[in-house]
Design a protein around this motif. Structure first.
Motif, PDB file in Angstrom:
ATOM      1  N   SER A  55     -56.144 -56.492  63.769  1.00 16.11           N
ATOM      2  CA  SER A  55     -57.511 -56.172  64.185  1.00 16.11           C
ATOM      3  C   SER A  55     -58.494 -57.271  63.814  1.00 16.11           C
ATOM      4  O   SER A  55     -59.637 -57.278  64.286  1.00 16.11           O
ATOM      5  CB  SER A  55     -57.956 -54.847  63.552  1.00 16.11           C
TER       6      SER A  55
ATOM      7  N   VAL B 275     -56.067 -51.665  56.498  1.00 15.57           N
ATOM      8  CA  VAL B 275     -56.325 -53.055  56.116  1.00 15.57           C
ATOM      9  C   VAL B 275     -56.603 -53.168  54.626  1.00 15.57           C
ATOM     10  O   VAL B 275     -56.221 -54.146  53.977  1.00 15.57           O
ATOM     11  CB  VAL B 275     -57.494 -53.632  56.941  1.00 15.57           C
TER      12      VAL B 275
ATOM     13  N   THR C  32     -65.009 -61.979  60.839  1.00 17.09           N
ATOM     14  CA  THR C  32     -65.713 -60.685  61.003  1.00 17.09           C
ATOM     15  C   THR C  32     -67.210 -60.829  60.788  1.00 17.09           C
ATOM     16  O   THR C  32     -67.905 -59.831  60.578  1.00 17.09           O
ATOM     17  CB  THR C  32     -65.153 -59.649  59.999  1.00 17.09           C
TER      18      THR C  32
ATOM     19  N   PHE D  39     -65.388 -52.610  59.440  1.00 16.59           N
ATOM     20  CA  PHE D  39     -64.543 -51.581  60.065  1.00 16.59           C
ATOM     21  C   PHE D  39     -65.241 -50.231  60.197  1.00 16.59           C
ATOM     22  O   PHE D  39     -64.803 -49.390  60.985  1.00 16.59           O
ATOM     23  CB  PHE D  39     -63.239 -51.428  59.294  1.00 16.59           C
TER      24      PHE D  39
ATOM     25  N   HIS E 170     -58.660 -47.676  54.337  1.00 18.24           N
ATOM     26  CA  HIS E 170     -58.217 -48.045  55.675  1.00 18.24           C
ATOM     27  C   HIS E 170     -56.897 -48.789  55.506  1.00 18.24           C
ATOM     28  O   HIS E 170     -56.617 -49.334  54.435  1.00 18.24           O
ATOM     29  CB  HIS E 170     -59.288 -48.940  56.329  1.00 18.24           C
TER      30      HIS E 170
END
Length: 313
Positions: free
Chosen positions: A252, A188, A307, A55, A186
């Motif tokens: 996301s 998340v 990711t 991120f 964040h």
């Protein structure tokens, strides 16, 4: 000739004795530090670190030193907390089958040594984490304090809410990993915290059902030991339901992750609801317990996989 044979026999005996001591030491160390707990928490810490790299568009390779400090520091702090738990629970551990073989109970390691090692491990771990960010070290200390003081020393033997209180400590590993890269955290990162916080109650209440008699004998007021299985079943299902919306706060990570995480949640909920129709409560609790372990592993592995295209760049 007799002297030669005697000497050879002594060498063999000494070698065998040394091997036994090494094996015993490793077994004691594994038991004291609760390596299963350490390893599972490190997996979650790694996921938090990895997602922070993702991120923030950082490079994993460029942060390899921070990664090593984070993992080593986290392992030492977690191990220190586990050893403190063993040290404090020495009076009730002999009552429970799964804990009566701990070195603190058998006396293979003295309590004074355990205390020194536990405090030293914790201190060294926090120092290593300070070389990442102060936020990571503070979060780790918070988790340690909750587990050792608020859970082990205070609530575990007094309140059925001990599981919920202890869940705060088990939920901080992803925040440690994330804060080591991004102290600002964040959205998340906080969702990961919630996942871990909510996950722990069904997991440990299922274990409490399986070990209900032992907890009663030890005088630990786990929910099933105090209020029975039916209320515990309802609590487990309620907590699993609370997991259902969380994947959507991690949009996301992509639609594939949301779908797979939702299916995992639905599967766990289905098993949870089945407990109201099954006659064998222990079999059901074992199903919940095993599923919870696989659930956690699969969920965080999926986070890393979806990711994985960026962090090594």
């Amino acid at each position: 000739m007799d002297k030669v044979e005697t000497t050879s026999s002594q060498i063999i005996d000494n070698s065998a004795d040394t091997k036994r001591k090494i094996v015993t030491f490793l077994a004691d160390f594994k038991s004291l530090t609760k390596m299963g707990i350490v390893n599972s928490n490190l997996m979650i810490t790694f996921a938090g670190f990895w997602l922070a790299i993702y991120f923030t568009n950082a490079s994993f390779i460029a942060n390899w030193d921070v990664f090593l400090l984070t993992m080593a520091g986290s392992a030492l702090v977690i191990a220190g907390g586990c050893m403190m738990n063993n040290w404090y629970d020495v009076d009730i551990d002999p009552v429970m089958t799964r804990t009566k073989g701990r070195p603190t109970v058998t006396g293979s390691v003295s309590l004074s040594h355990v205390l020194v090692i536990a405090v030293s491990s914790t201190a060294l771990g926090l120092i290593l984490l300070m070389f990442t960010t102060m936020e990571a070290a503070l979060i780790a200390f918070f988790g340690w304090f909750v587990y050792v003081v608020l859970y082990t020393m205070w609530s575990k033997r007094k309140y059925t809410l001990n599981t919920a209180i202890g869940s705060f400590s088990g939920a901080v590993p992803p925040l440690i990993g994330w804060a080591a890269v991004d102290p600002g955290l964040h959205t998340v990162a906080f969702v990961l915290f919630l996942v871990m916080f909510i996950w722990q109650t069904p997991h440990f209440l299922a274990l409490a059902i399986k070990k209900n008699k032992e907890y009663k004998d030890a005088g630990v007021p786990m929910l099933p030991a105090v209020y029975g299985f039916e209320i515990t079943k309802r609590q487990i299902v309620v907590y699993i339901v609370c997991l259902l919306p969380l994947p959507f706060f991690m949009a996301s990570l992509g639609n594939a992750f949301i779908v797979m995480a939702t299916l995992l949640n639905a599967g766990w909920l289905a098993i949870g609801i089945s407990g109201f129709f099954m006659k064998n409560d222990l079999k059901w609790a074992n199903m919940i317990f095993i599923y919870s372990l696989n659930y956690l592993t699969l969920l965080f592995v999926m986070m890393v996989v979806v990711t994985s295209e960026l962090p090594f760049s």
